[in-house]
Design a protein around this motif. Structure first.
Motif, mmCIF file in Angstrom:
data_model
loop_
_atom_site.group_PDB
_atom_site.id
_atom_site.type_symbol
_atom_site.label_atom_id
_atom_site.label_comp_id
_atom_site.label_asym_id
_atom_site.label_seq_id
_atom_site.Cartn_x
_atom_site.Cartn_y
_atom_site.Cartn_z
ATOM 1 N N PRO A 203 0.836 -1.201 0.000
ATOM 2 C CA PRO A 203 0.000 0.000 0.000
ATOM 3 C C PRO A 203 0.872 1.252 0.000
ATOM 4 N N ARG A 204 0.372 2.316 -0.599
ATOM 5 C CA ARG A 204 1.117 3.582 -0.646
ATOM 6 C C ARG A 204 0.628 4.499 0.469
ATOM 7 N N GLU B 195 12.657 -5.191 -2.657
ATOM 8 C CA GLU B 195 12.381 -3.786 -2.336
ATOM 9 C C GLU B 195 11.628 -3.099 -3.478
ATOM 10 N N TYR B 196 12.111 -3.279 -4.715
ATOM 11 C CA TYR B 196 11.457 -2.651 -5.865
ATOM 12 C C TYR B 196 10.024 -3.175 -6.020
ATOM 13 N N ALA B 197 9.855 -4.481 -5.870
ATOM 14 C CA ALA B 197 8.526 -5.076 -6.069
ATOM 15 C C ALA B 197 7.554 -4.562 -5.016
ATOM 16 N N LEU B 198 8.000 -4.462 -3.782
ATOM 17 C CA LEU B 198 7.086 -4.016 -2.721
ATOM 18 C C LEU B 198 6.760 -2.527 -2.859
ATOM 19 N N HIS B 199 7.761 -1.721 -3.154
ATOM 20 C CA HIS B 199 7.551 -0.279 -3.075
ATOM 21 C C HIS B 199 7.505 0.429 -4.419
ATOM 22 N N PRO B 203 8.469 7.426 -7.636
ATOM 23 C CA PRO B 203 8.498 8.082 -6.317
ATOM 24 C C PRO B 203 7.174 7.876 -5.608
ATOM 25 N N ARG B 204 7.249 7.814 -4.273
ATOM 26 C CA ARG B 204 6.022 7.658 -3.467
ATOM 27 C C ARG B 204 5.545 9.021 -3.007
#
Lengths: 204, 204
Positions: A203-204, B195-199, B203-204
């Motif tokens: 989730p973001r 890390e890339y897959a989860l986030h 940019p968030r």
């Protein structure tokens, strides 16, 4: 010194070259890489063996160039540039467009069987595998690297992201589904990969 | 009706079974799948051909079970459960731990050569490819599906994410690098994929 060929000779050469590519792709799809020979390609293309050895050093060379040519023709037929991933400013849309065209090419029977035969041989034949990657695969992946770098420059990709790894989040799943038949490959599927890769699954 | 074997017979069978697995894996790595035969496996294992046919229907069956066994042994040696991805509550840590163990297995020479031979044959041999996926690959992928579902249940993965596709963001890049030798495989690399897959890479 290179002798400039007369126009007729160029046309003849171009025709032979096409016939040789087509014969090489058909043959490797039918009998596999180990049993494909320069003699067999020559016989099927209706040219002498020496015609092939004049232009290429080995069957691996013929096949790799035949694939490069097939890829260029497929891209031209789809109205796409083979030298770059498009840059419209919309990263998601650009990646989806290229991946959709790749899905279409992977599902094209002219491509499917010979590409599979060459990829299979590349898994167990170290030298061919490295040539396959260096000449066919990596140059294509570098087009994504360039597009992700330009996206990073304008803040659409995080500054700490390595583009060479990031592209694998959407390219490798498609490659594995195609190579190992682990699932269906569709435009909806590659669109989803791009969304997940850009925004993550948490989730973001 | 199944006759329960005497303890001595069980031990003898177990020893033969191990010898047959080892012979099958060694042989396919050395001569490739097409030239591996039940006769060759039997000769190398020091058993009669009929001993193999008593337990398995074909060389494909022997090889697929030999790989299942190899995977179980590798997991046990690494102190890991083969039936589930661990669930400590920290999704990133759990995925990284399993992928690091997978990297170690892929780099183990006992696994490398035979696994590559079997995967290569699966690319061009439709029936073997489908068995390979159904019996070896997909059951492993379903362990990630289960872990991603439990993460979704506790809000660590978005509700609209398809776990069967999401797992490919970190599993397929590793598979492609290993299969096609497109890049080095290390713990740092698989950590980065998680890390890339989860986030995501945007940019968030």
């Amino acid at each position: 010194m290179v002798k400039k060929p007369a126009p007729d000779a160029t046309r003849r050469s171009e025709k032979s070259r096409r016939a040789i590519y087509a014969a090489a792709l058909a043959l490797v799809g039918e009998v596999g890489y180990p049993r494909t020979t320069v003699e067999g390609i020559a016989a099927r293309a209706g040219v002498g063996k020496q015609t092939i050895y004049r232009w290429w050093a080995s069957k691996a060379d013929v096949l790799l160039e035949a694939f490069l040519d097939l890829g260029e023709q497929a891209a031209q037929a789809a109205g796409q540039d083979t030298d770059a991933v498009p840059d419209t400013g919309d990263l998601a849309a650009d990646l989806k467009a290229v991946l959709r065209a790749t899905v279409d090419e992977l599902l094209d029977p002219r491509f499917e069987t010979p590409a599979r035969a060459l990829a299979a041989e590349g898994l167990v034949n170290d030298q061919l595998g490295r040539e396959y990657v260096a000449r066919l695969l990596e140059p294509q992946l570098q087009l994504y690297v360039a597009r992700l770098r330009s996206a990073r420059d304008v803040g659409q990709v995080r500054a700490d992201v390595d583009p060479r790894i990031a592209l694998e989040l959407f390219v490798s799943p498609l490659a594995q589904r195609w190579l190992q038949r682990t699932g269906p490959i569709t435009h909806a599927y590659t669109d989803t990969l791009v969304e997940y890769a850009l925004h993550g699954i948490a989730p973001r």
